[in-house]
Design an enzyme around this catalytic site. Structure first.
Site, mmCIF file in Angstrom:
data_model
loop_
_atom_site.group_PDB
_atom_site.id
_atom_site.type_symbol
_atom_site.label_atom_id
_atom_site.label_comp_id
_atom_site.label_asym_id
_atom_site.label_seq_id
_atom_site.Cartn_x
_atom_site.Cartn_y
_atom_site.Cartn_z
ATOM 1 N N HIS A 98 -8.201 -10.420 -10.634
ATOM 2 C CA HIS A 98 -7.151 -11.441 -10.773
ATOM 3 C C HIS A 98 -7.656 -12.790 -10.280
ATOM 4 O O HIS A 98 -8.375 -12.884 -9.285
ATOM 5 C CB HIS A 98 -5.858 -11.038 -10.048
ATOM 6 C CG HIS A 98 -5.965 -10.959 -8.548
ATOM 7 N ND1 HIS A 98 -5.707 -12.034 -7.736
ATOM 8 C CD2 HIS A 98 -6.289 -9.930 -7.731
ATOM 9 C CE1 HIS A 98 -5.863 -11.668 -6.461
ATOM 10 N NE2 HIS A 98 -6.222 -10.403 -6.434
ATOM 11 N N ASP A 100 -5.567 -15.455 -9.674
ATOM 12 C CA ASP A 100 -4.583 -16.191 -8.883
ATOM 13 C C ASP A 100 -4.785 -15.883 -7.404
ATOM 14 O O ASP A 100 -5.457 -14.915 -7.037
ATOM 15 C CB ASP A 100 -3.158 -15.867 -9.314
ATOM 16 C CG ASP A 100 -2.792 -14.400 -9.090
ATOM 17 O OD1 ASP A 100 -3.641 -13.525 -9.356
ATOM 18 O OD2 ASP A 100 -1.659 -14.124 -8.646
ATOM 19 N N ASP A 133 -10.433 -12.718 -2.176
ATOM 20 C CA ASP A 133 -9.288 -12.137 -2.880
ATOM 21 C C ASP A 133 -8.781 -13.107 -3.957
ATOM 22 O O ASP A 133 -7.911 -13.897 -3.703
ATOM 23 C CB ASP A 133 -8.179 -11.838 -1.869
ATOM 24 C CG ASP A 133 -6.953 -11.197 -2.482
ATOM 25 O OD1 ASP A 133 -7.078 -10.604 -3.574
ATOM 26 O OD2 ASP A 133 -5.862 -11.298 -1.882
ATOM 27 N N GLU A 167 -1.287 -11.421 -10.184
ATOM 28 C CA GLU A 167 -1.357 -10.257 -9.296
ATOM 29 C C GLU A 167 -0.663 -10.513 -7.967
ATOM 30 O O GLU A 167 -0.021 -9.626 -7.406
ATOM 31 C CB GLU A 167 -2.827 -9.870 -9.058
ATOM 32 C CG GLU A 167 -3.018 -8.502 -8.411
ATOM 33 C CD GLU A 167 -2.952 -8.501 -6.890
ATOM 34 O OE1 GLU A 167 -2.812 -7.414 -6.300
ATOM 35 O OE2 GLU A 167 -3.038 -9.596 -6.280
ATOM 36 N N GLU A 168 -0.771 -11.733 -7.462
ATOM 37 C CA GLU A 168 -0.154 -12.054 -6.174
ATOM 38 C C GLU A 168 1.346 -12.305 -6.302
ATOM 39 O O GLU A 168 2.012 -12.584 -5.318
ATOM 40 C CB GLU A 168 -0.823 -13.296 -5.564
ATOM 41 C CG GLU A 168 -2.318 -13.181 -5.335
ATOM 42 C CD GLU A 168 -2.687 -12.210 -4.219
ATOM 43 O OE1 GLU A 168 -1.789 -11.530 -3.698
ATOM 44 O OE2 GLU A 168 -3.880 -12.126 -3.878
ATOM 45 N N ASP A 200 -11.116 -5.295 -5.598
ATOM 46 C CA ASP A 200 -10.022 -6.130 -5.070
ATOM 47 C C ASP A 200 -9.505 -5.555 -3.751
ATOM 48 O O ASP A 200 -8.328 -5.626 -3.458
ATOM 49 C CB ASP A 200 -8.885 -6.218 -6.106
ATOM 50 C CG ASP A 200 -7.811 -7.228 -5.716
ATOM 51 O OD1 ASP A 200 -8.119 -8.147 -4.929
ATOM 52 O OD2 ASP A 200 -6.673 -7.096 -6.193
ATOM 53 N N HIS A 450 -5.135 -13.225 2.352
ATOM 54 C CA HIS A 450 -3.723 -13.581 2.532
ATOM 55 C C HIS A 450 -3.485 -14.338 3.841
ATOM 56 O O HIS A 450 -2.359 -14.746 4.116
ATOM 57 C CB HIS A 450 -2.797 -12.355 2.497
ATOM 58 C CG HIS A 450 -2.688 -11.707 1.172
ATOM 59 N ND1 HIS A 450 -1.573 -10.999 0.788
ATOM 60 C CD2 HIS A 450 -3.529 -11.652 0.115
ATOM 61 C CE1 HIS A 450 -1.752 -10.525 -0.431
ATOM 62 N NE2 HIS A 450 -2.954 -10.913 -0.859
#
Length: 480
Positions: A98, A100, A133, A167-168, A200, A450
């Site tokens: 991903h 994003d 990520d 995805e997020e 991931d 994150h």
């Protein structure tokens, strides 16, 4: 294998170029969860599409429609479908990632600008939002393509790519795309895929690589309490009216205990206790209480027992409180009674739990607890997004190929792990395609995905690129 040694040498010789490409990717603030950043997510998709095409991949951008986010209709970023190689004598590997990222602001506590890749020469850390990520791993695959194109080497397998930009934020639209393409059988984009590889997730620590065969699912809730028609002055209306913030804090305090026990009746009860044999698996992992403390920067584990702490991440559900929307949080002292506040929390779930089983338990419990407050305010409960947990067969040839590749690159056997995070599309691929899905992480357990100061170690980016390429050679050699 001569081809493998050439490939590995090329990766080493072009490390600085690859880091420069990562810097370009990090500089695009592709935050899917913020409406104002949606154009940047589209910009990221265009950048990645261009990179793939330049490396010989035939691509297609798939429109996934629109979404309603906080009352605003937004276009969904496209899925990027790519293919290179159609040799019927070779296996076909599907790669997912991903493009994003999570929101990031320097004011959150970053030491550097989050969307500017900082190369810390002293520590070897590549610091920036999305570095680990998931932009770093995606670019790891591009590094593999780059090497083979530059060296004039044939890829050992056929490759298919599926990269998304949501995805997020719930992977909205992707499940429908996968299922519609799968329904077309061999004529669909995923026709002929033999296995799936996703990079991931992360090592348990900063020492030992791992391969992952399980993920927790997720149910993400938003509780909103509303009362007055507008914000009020606490000096004028304090103790005269029911305050939404007071109600919300009371509700949030009823969800989880300080030791992590989920207080919603029936949630923890769905999961059986580990027997002695399973507990031994966790005892033997190269992971310690100190590793957890080092990763979080404080001695705050809920237990001093290693297996208990690891199972809390891998095989038990967890409930985390994430934030309150609508409340005063700036500097200074503002004596306001907010008119409406929303609390956000999520439950990470494990088999046999599903979102369909969890949501009614949470809704009933929160409504019952709100009723006990005897408040005249109004409560709204929303499920913002969810995904089911996943487990794979780690004795499959796909996992054996990953194990051999890890041993070849890192000169040690990988840990076999279940991960605490959620990648909902993993289960969709497994069920829709009917093939084995592997999680092959690039980053370390202390990367801070994150979080503030997210990073990817230079060594993990470069050695991880070698790992991804070597894995393809091992897949080609595996006996299916």
């Amino acid at each position: 294998m001569a081809s493998t040694s050439q490939f590995i040498q090329y990766i080493d010789q072009n490390a600085d170029k690859f880091i420069g490409r990562l810097a370009e990717a990090v500089a695009i603030p592709s935050v899917s969860g913020e409406a104002a950043r949606r154009p940047d997510v589209f910009r990221m998709s265009a950048w990645l599409d261009g990179q793939l095409q330049s490396l010989g991949v035939t691509t297609k951008l798939v429109d996934l429609g629109k979404q309603l986010q906080d009352g605003q209709e937004l276009p969904l970023p496209p899925a990027i479908l790519g293919r290179i190689g159609d040799d019927p004598k070779k296996k076909t590997v599907l790669i997912y990632g991903h493009y994003d990222v999570q929101p990031a602001y320097k004011s959150d506590g970053w030491d550097t600008e989050p969307f500017q890749l900082v190369v810390d020469e002293k520590t070897g850390r590549l610091i920036g939002r999305g570095s680990t990520d998931d932009k770093g791993p995606i670019l790891g695959w591009l590094n593999v393509l780059d090497a083979h194109k530059a060296l004039g080497l044939d890829l050992p397998v056929n490759l298919r790519f599926c990269f998304e930009g949501m995805e997020e934020n719930g992977s909205e639209g992707l499940d429908d795309l996968i299922k519609s393409e799968t329904a077309r059988g061999q004529d669909g984009f995923f026709g002929g895929v033999d296995c799936v590889c996703i990079s991931d997730n992360y090592w348990l620590n900063s020492r030992t690589p791992c391969i992952t065969y399980g993920l927790r699912g997720l149910v993400y809730f938003k509780l909103t309490v509303t009362g007055p028609a507008r914000d009020l002055h606490s000096g004028v209306f304090g103790r005269m009216v029911h305050e939404p913030m007071t109600d919300l804090v009371q509700l949030l305090s009823k969800l989880v205990a300080p030791d992590g026990t989920i207080l919603v009746p029936g949630v923890d009860d769905m999961v059986s206790a580990a027997d002695a044999e399973e507990r031994e698996i966790y005892e033997e992992l190269d992971y310690s209480i100190k590793d957890v403390e080092d990763a979080v920067g404080a001695p705050i584990t809920v237990s001093d027992d290693k297996a208990t702490v690891i199972m809390g991440r891998m095989r038990h559900p967890s409930l985390s409180l994430h934030g309150i929307e609508g409340a005063f949080y700036g500097p200074g002292a503002k004596t306001v009674i907010p008119a409406s506040v929303s609390g956000k929390f999520s439950i990470r779930i494990v088999p046999p739990q599903t979102p369909e089983k969890i949501e009614p338990l949470v809704v009933k419990y929160v409504q019952d607890e709100f009723a006990k407050l005897k408040s005249k305010n109004k409560l709204k409960i929303e499920n913002l997004h969810d995904g089911r947990p996943w487990l794979a067969d780690y004795k499959h040839w796909n996992y054996e190929a990953a194990r051999r590749a890890t041993e070849a690159v890192y000169k040690r056997s990988p840990d076999l792990t279940r991960e605490g995070g959620s990648i909902p599309v993993t289960l969709t691929f497994a069920e829709s395609l009917g093939v084995n899905v592997l999680l092959l992480p690039m980053g370390r357990g202390d990367d801070g995905a994150h979080s503030t100061n997210e990073k990817l170690d230079r060594s993990n980016f470069i050695e991880g690129s070698k790992l991804l390429g070597t894995y393809l050679y091992e897949v080609a050699a595996a006996k299916a």
